[in-house]
Design a protein around this motif. Structure first.
Motif, PDB file in Angstrom:
ATOM      1  N   ASP A 299       0.838  -1.201   0.000  1.00  0.00           N
ATOM      2  CA  ASP A 299       0.000   0.000   0.000  1.00  0.00           C
ATOM      3  C   ASP A 299       0.876   1.255   0.000  1.00  0.00           C
ATOM      4  O   ASP A 299       2.103   1.162  -0.175  1.00  0.00           O
ATOM      5  CB  ASP A 299      -0.960  -0.027   1.204  1.00  0.00           C
ATOM      6  N   ALA A 300       0.251   2.402   0.207  1.00  0.00           N
ATOM      7  CA  ALA A 300       0.984   3.677   0.162  1.00  0.00           C
ATOM      8  C   ALA A 300       1.957   3.825   1.321  1.00  0.00           C
ATOM      9  O   ALA A 300       2.766   4.750   1.348  1.00  0.00           O
ATOM     10  CB  ALA A 300      -0.008   4.840   0.151  1.00  0.00           C
ATOM     11  N   ARG A 301       1.885   2.923   2.304  1.00  0.00           N
ATOM     12  CA  ARG A 301       2.861   2.907   3.405  1.00  0.00           C
ATOM     13  C   ARG A 301       3.970   1.888   3.130  1.00  0.00           C
ATOM     14  O   ARG A 301       4.770   1.581   4.024  1.00  0.00           O
ATOM     15  CB  ARG A 301       2.163   2.531   4.710  1.00  0.00           C
ATOM     16  N   GLN A 303       3.513  -1.185   2.959  1.00  0.00           N
ATOM     17  CA  GLN A 303       3.217  -2.387   3.747  1.00  0.00           C
ATOM     18  C   GLN A 303       2.346  -3.342   2.942  1.00  0.00           C
ATOM     19  O   GLN A 303       1.493  -2.928   2.167  1.00  0.00           O
ATOM     20  CB  GLN A 303       2.454  -2.008   5.036  1.00  0.00           C
ATOM     21  N   LYS A 322      -8.492  -1.721   2.723  1.00  0.00           N
ATOM     22  CA  LYS A 322      -7.312  -1.730   3.591  1.00  0.00           C
ATOM     23  C   LYS A 322      -6.238  -0.761   3.099  1.00  0.00           C
ATOM     24  O   LYS A 322      -5.507  -0.184   3.892  1.00  0.00           O
ATOM     25  CB  LYS A 322      -6.748  -3.145   3.712  1.00  0.00           C
ATOM     26  N   PRO A 362       7.098   6.158   1.903  1.00  0.00           N
ATOM     27  CA  PRO A 362       7.944   6.646   3.000  1.00  0.00           C
ATOM     28  C   PRO A 362       9.315   5.960   2.986  1.00  0.00           C
ATOM     29  O   PRO A 362       9.435   4.772   2.650  1.00  0.00           O
ATOM     30  CB  PRO A 362       7.168   6.248   4.256  1.00  0.00           C
ATOM     31  N   GLU A 363      10.308   6.704   3.380  1.00  0.00           N
ATOM     32  CA  GLU A 363      11.679   6.238   3.402  1.00  0.00           C
ATOM     33  C   GLU A 363      11.819   4.931   4.187  1.00  0.00           C
ATOM     34  O   GLU A 363      11.309   4.819   5.309  1.00  0.00           O
ATOM     35  CB  GLU A 363      12.540   7.322   4.065  1.00  0.00           C
ATOM     36  N   SER A 365      10.394   2.235   3.947  1.00  0.00           N
ATOM     37  CA  SER A 365       9.188   1.429   4.186  1.00  0.00           C
ATOM     38  C   SER A 365       9.191   0.188   3.288  1.00  0.00           C
ATOM     39  O   SER A 365       9.129  -0.942   3.767  1.00  0.00           O
ATOM     40  CB  SER A 365       7.939   2.273   3.946  1.00  0.00           C
ATOM     41  N   ARG A 368      12.186  -2.178   3.980  1.00  0.00           N
ATOM     42  CA  ARG A 368      12.027  -3.092   5.118  1.00  0.00           C
ATOM     43  C   ARG A 368      11.000  -4.183   4.832  1.00  0.00           C
ATOM     44  O   ARG A 368      11.168  -5.331   5.231  1.00  0.00           O
ATOM     45  CB  ARG A 368      11.595  -2.307   6.357  1.00  0.00           C
TER      46      ARG A 368
ATOM     47  N   GLN B 303       1.608  -4.863  12.318  1.00  0.00           N
ATOM     48  CA  GLN B 303       1.770  -3.651  11.515  1.00  0.00           C
ATOM     49  C   GLN B 303       0.843  -2.548  12.011  1.00  0.00           C
ATOM     50  O   GLN B 303      -0.277  -2.822  12.433  1.00  0.00           O
ATOM     51  CB  GLN B 303       1.441  -3.933  10.034  1.00  0.00           C
ATOM     52  N   ARG B 304       1.281  -1.309  11.905  1.00  0.00           N
ATOM     53  CA  ARG B 304       0.385  -0.191  12.157  1.00  0.00           C
ATOM     54  C   ARG B 304      -0.583  -0.039  10.986  1.00  0.00           C
ATOM     55  O   ARG B 304      -0.309  -0.479   9.868  1.00  0.00           O
ATOM     56  CB  ARG B 304       1.184   1.107  12.341  1.00  0.00           C
ATOM     57  N   PHE B 305      -1.726   0.606  11.225  1.00  0.00           N
ATOM     58  CA  PHE B 305      -2.720   0.744  10.156  1.00  0.00           C
ATOM     59  C   PHE B 305      -3.496   2.057  10.206  1.00  0.00           C
ATOM     60  O   PHE B 305      -4.348   2.309   9.358  1.00  0.00           O
ATOM     61  CB  PHE B 305      -3.676  -0.457  10.168  1.00  0.00           C
ATOM     62  N   TYR B 372      11.260   0.713  13.520  1.00  0.00           N
ATOM     63  CA  TYR B 372      10.988   1.767  12.533  1.00  0.00           C
ATOM     64  C   TYR B 372      10.295   2.951  13.190  1.00  0.00           C
ATOM     65  O   TYR B 372      10.679   4.112  13.000  1.00  0.00           O
ATOM     66  CB  TYR B 372      10.115   1.184  11.412  1.00  0.00           C
ATOM     67  N   GLU B 375      12.721   4.886  15.716  1.00  0.00           N
ATOM     68  CA  GLU B 375      13.725   5.693  15.014  1.00  0.00           C
ATOM     69  C   GLU B 375      13.145   7.023  14.548  1.00  0.00           C
ATOM     70  O   GLU B 375      13.744   8.076  14.710  1.00  0.00           O
ATOM     71  CB  GLU B 375      14.228   4.965  13.756  1.00  0.00           C
ATOM     72  N   ARG B 376      11.938   6.958  13.934  1.00  0.00           N
ATOM     73  CA  ARG B 376      11.324   8.178  13.401  1.00  0.00           C
ATOM     74  C   ARG B 376      10.738   9.047  14.503  1.00  0.00           C
ATOM     75  O   ARG B 376      10.813  10.267  14.435  1.00  0.00           O
ATOM     76  CB  ARG B 376      10.215   7.815  12.406  1.00  0.00           C
ATOM     77  N   PRO B 383       6.430   9.034   9.238  1.00  0.00           N
ATOM     78  CA  PRO B 383       6.241   9.059   7.777  1.00  0.00           C
ATOM     79  C   PRO B 383       5.109   8.154   7.300  1.00  0.00           C
ATOM     80  O   PRO B 383       4.569   8.389   6.226  1.00  0.00           O
ATOM     81  CB  PRO B 383       7.594   8.602   7.238  1.00  0.00           C
ATOM     82  N   LEU B 384       4.744   7.151   8.073  1.00  0.00           N
ATOM     83  CA  LEU B 384       3.685   6.247   7.618  1.00  0.00           C
ATOM     84  C   LEU B 384       2.297   6.851   7.791  1.00  0.00           C
ATOM     85  O   LEU B 384       1.471   6.797   6.891  1.00  0.00           O
ATOM     86  CB  LEU B 384       3.742   4.910   8.358  1.00  0.00           C
ATOM     87  N   PHE B 385       2.017   7.413   8.975  1.00  0.00           N
ATOM     88  CA  PHE B 385       0.639   7.831   9.261  1.00  0.00           C
ATOM     89  C   PHE B 385       0.509   9.261   9.771  1.00  0.00           C
ATOM     90  O   PHE B 385      -0.590   9.700  10.076  1.00  0.00           O
ATOM     91  CB  PHE B 385      -0.019   6.838  10.234  1.00  0.00           C
TER      92      PHE B 385
END
Lengths: 483, 483
Positions: A299-301, A303, A322, A362-363, A365, A368, B303-305, B372, B375-376, B383-385
């Protein structure tokens, strides 16, 4: 929209036609209903708005969901049983499905297969190895749903049940030609270019249809019953906005222009209830080639969010719900191939770092995600989403590409799954569970066997439309003639 | 369910009561409708099924969504404008919202605030710093939605607009007492323990209500109009299964037992259309304490969402749709506090490795997510959310705990957002967009201002119920008296 409120019979000056059973729409459901009603001895007419019948089925691959041990399954070396089929169809139909309909559909499957065979529809005793939703050849048997994909694979024994008729390319037209021929043979009358607009009622009972032929009103009396088989409502944006707004994100309507919800509107106006109206099947076909199932969908993350080897109804639903509509399939040169519905390569880069940057992720992402995926895939594991071992392959050799699977950059097909609330007999129910007398429905204008797009399997729509269409035709024919 | 089909007026032998306007239900919407109808000179009656009016509002915190520069906003040092409010309410209402209703609601907000003030409802000029949905004190102004959370914060200027009346604890009862008093003062009649069952119609026009008092039928004539203000349908499992099955995953119904969908059923049976029926607001309250917003919410894949500082309507929707109902909030000792609705600590461990294992998450999944994130967060970045910087804190000091935010282990409150299709005036529409004559509706029995639970803000239900209830009361009073 057109006026849909039922017309009182007292306002009908003269019936232009007079039959026992009036079937509205000649797709798989209406076709099957008309054949059975006529065979049961009812004077039957089909009102079809198009120049020729066939409906959405005539545009489809023609895959139909049969099981329990068809001659094709056996010839291809697959064992199936009523129990196995019922377990899987129950999962595919979803938690809110009507267990009675699931049971009848599975119990009747071998007989229903035979019914099509007797209409002259041929099926080759060949299995299609590649995971595909659109087989090009005239081969038959295919895993057409989530049978082999987690979590279904962990809960039911994987058996292929999609049966494609023996014609190359899209075979739905071939299947429907057999239905259309059998309809005439059974003695039913077919009126083409005749668009049903309103039901006619005598009190609460449905007694006919007001249709339009070449702009002229055409009043058709139904002495026993009306069977609505008009399809879904994917071609009606106003209905989608009111009942299934999330489907408006999709950009390709699967169905004919007849799928404008007219039958649902007529049924509701006559007192029927429309249920499960928010659900639809969404289709973004990044496979075949099935090598793409070895790709990594993010996805855009950056993940992952679903096992990539799920049936495309499930992956596409996941892209919408999702991933909020933005997703990329990461591939390497070896597995990258041409998809049937074109997918743009959003970027091709020599490293995941560069790919991530090119996609605006994202950097670190994607970097990993791929490190984690590759480590496990090398061991044949997918601890996050349990993709089947045969599709697990570390992506190690650049260049790496990203197919854009986003709603705004690729093709998202869609059709609706909600509609009139019916009994297995096709009798239409009102909100209180009472039958609307004289009214039957089948196919995509009903809230179908399958209540959830994410668990759907290809072949269920033609399967249930024709199966429950037959029951509705018989029930309408058997419904007491009105004096 | 009860019989809901409208009763023909010809079958009414004798009217037990005879009024200009009949309001069904005395919550925020019905209360406001009755006040305005009576003030407009209409002979008005309210039929309330409970022993005392108040509805779901009387159980609520009482936060109401006002803006555009109320005296409270100004006293607390917040600038607001009609444009800013309209931009945010438009986002909160969602893409399918009726722009006319959004505009009217915002344009009328200052006057509507004054209306409550004139009923005697007091608001303290104090701002609540902590992010909370249930302020315990008598303080007033709060960020009650996604105003400060990404992506809303990037699209509109964050301004607090939740106004809690000046009472400690739940203040909804206090607010409703003022409404009940004003109703009597305005000259309306209130009939308690009177349960509306069916509408009475003369042809297509709604002309009264068949109610039940102490088991006896009670026929109430409505010379000008009936206003349905009966609440939503969260207490009707059969309706949920048919229209909003995903809400059945929730385990705590927000509302009174009156929220059984009776008004929606009556309206539909009389020809009205129910729309947006699949939507609801879902509430799993892992904050306050707002220190929990510094926690890390992960799914069964570790994972975060979603950004954890979103309004709980958004995080809870994400737990259902993105995390499939299983989620944990990872905290350290410093930020861990007691939530209002109890959350079980699923595990407490000395490392993320151990926590991951204790929760049954895939190996290295949580470990990598936390690495991750930490660190951020140390750099003030997400950067993710895009969680707000003030809630970004690396979790470095063991022990680490995981609050169970899963549907099967914590409290998921829920109420419905779908209902009758109405104009801003409260006039009920049929599927073709035609008015059902004599029928009005307001509050949660209508498809409201806000069409999406994930973008909802606290205070919109009481806000829109009372605001559009007032319009409906006026419109019913102004509707031409019959003969």
């Amino acid at each position: 929209m057109s006026e849909r409120r039922p017309l009182p019979a007292a306002e009908v000056a003269r019936w232009d036609a007079d039959h026992d059973v009036v079937v509205v729409g000649q797709g798989a459901a209406g076709g099957a209903a008309a054949i059975e009603a006529a065979r049961a001895g009812a004077d039957t007419v089909v009102l079809e708005r198009m120049t020729r019948g066939g409906g959405a089925t005539s545009l489809a691959t023609g895959i139909t969901y049969f099981g329990g041990g068809t001659e094709i399954q056996r010839a291809c070396g697959f064992e199936d049983s009523l129990e196995d089929m019922q377990a899987f169809v129950g999962l595919a139909a979803g938690e809110q499905a009507d267990p009675e309909r699931v049971r009848l559909y599975c119990e009747g499957s071998l007989e229903h297969f035979q019914w099509f065979r007797e209409l002259g529809v041929e099926f080759k005793p060949t299995f299609i190895e590649e995971k595909t939703t659109h087989p090009f050849t005239d081969d038959c048997l295919t895993f057409s749903g989530n049978e082999e994909a987690w979590p279904h694979s962990a809960r039911t024994r994987p058996v292929p049940r999609g049966h494609k008729p023996a014609r190359e390319g899209e075979a739905g037209g071939y299947l429907m030609e057999a239905v259309l021929a059998a309809t005439l043979e059974a003695g039913a009358t077919v009126v083409n270019e005749c668009r049903a607009e309103r039901l006619v009622v005598d009190g609460a009972r449905v007694v006919g249809v007001l249709a339009r032929r070449e702009r002229e009103p055409f009043f058709v009396r139904a002495r026993r019953g009306v069977v609505l088989a008009t399809g879904g409502f994917i071609h009606n944006d106003a209905m989608l906005a009111k009942h299934a707004p999330q489907l408006l994100q999709c950009n390709y309507n699967v169905g004919t222009e007849g799928d404008d919800g007219s039958g649902i509107e007529m049924g509701v106006a006559a007192g029927g209830e429309a249920i499960n109206m928010s659900e639809g099947l969404v289709l973004n076909a990044y496979y075949p080639p099935d090598s793409h199932l070895k790709g990594v969908l993010v996805d855009a993350r950056g993940q992952r969010f679903v096992n990539e080897d799920s049936y495309l109804g499930r992956t596409s639903d996941a892209i919408l719900t999702k991933a909020d509509g933005r997703a990329y399939l990461v591939v390497d040169d070896e597995i990258h191939g041409r998809t049937q519905a074109f997918h743009k390569l959003a970027a091709v880069e020599e490293s995941f770092e560069a790919l991530e940057k090119a996609l605006g992720l994202p950097e670190e992402s994607l970097v990993r995600t791929m490190a984690y995926y590759n480590e496990r895939a090398a061991k044949g594991e997918d601890p996050l989403f349990h993709k089947a071992a045969k599709y697990l392959k570390p992506l190690l050799e650049p260049p790496f590409g990203a197919l854009d699977c986003s709603t705004d950059n690729s093709i998202f097909g869609v059709f609706t799954l909600g509609g009139l609330s019916v009994r297995a007999t096709g009798e239409v129910l009102d909100a209180g569970g009472t039958i609307v007398p004289g009214l039957f429905a089948a196919g995509r204008c009903t809230a179908g066997l399958c209540r959830e797009g994410r668990s759907y399997a290809s072949g269920l729509s033609i399967g249930e439309g024709s199966f429950f269409g037959r029951l509705a035709g018989r029930a309408a024919a058997a419904s007491g003639p009105r004096s």
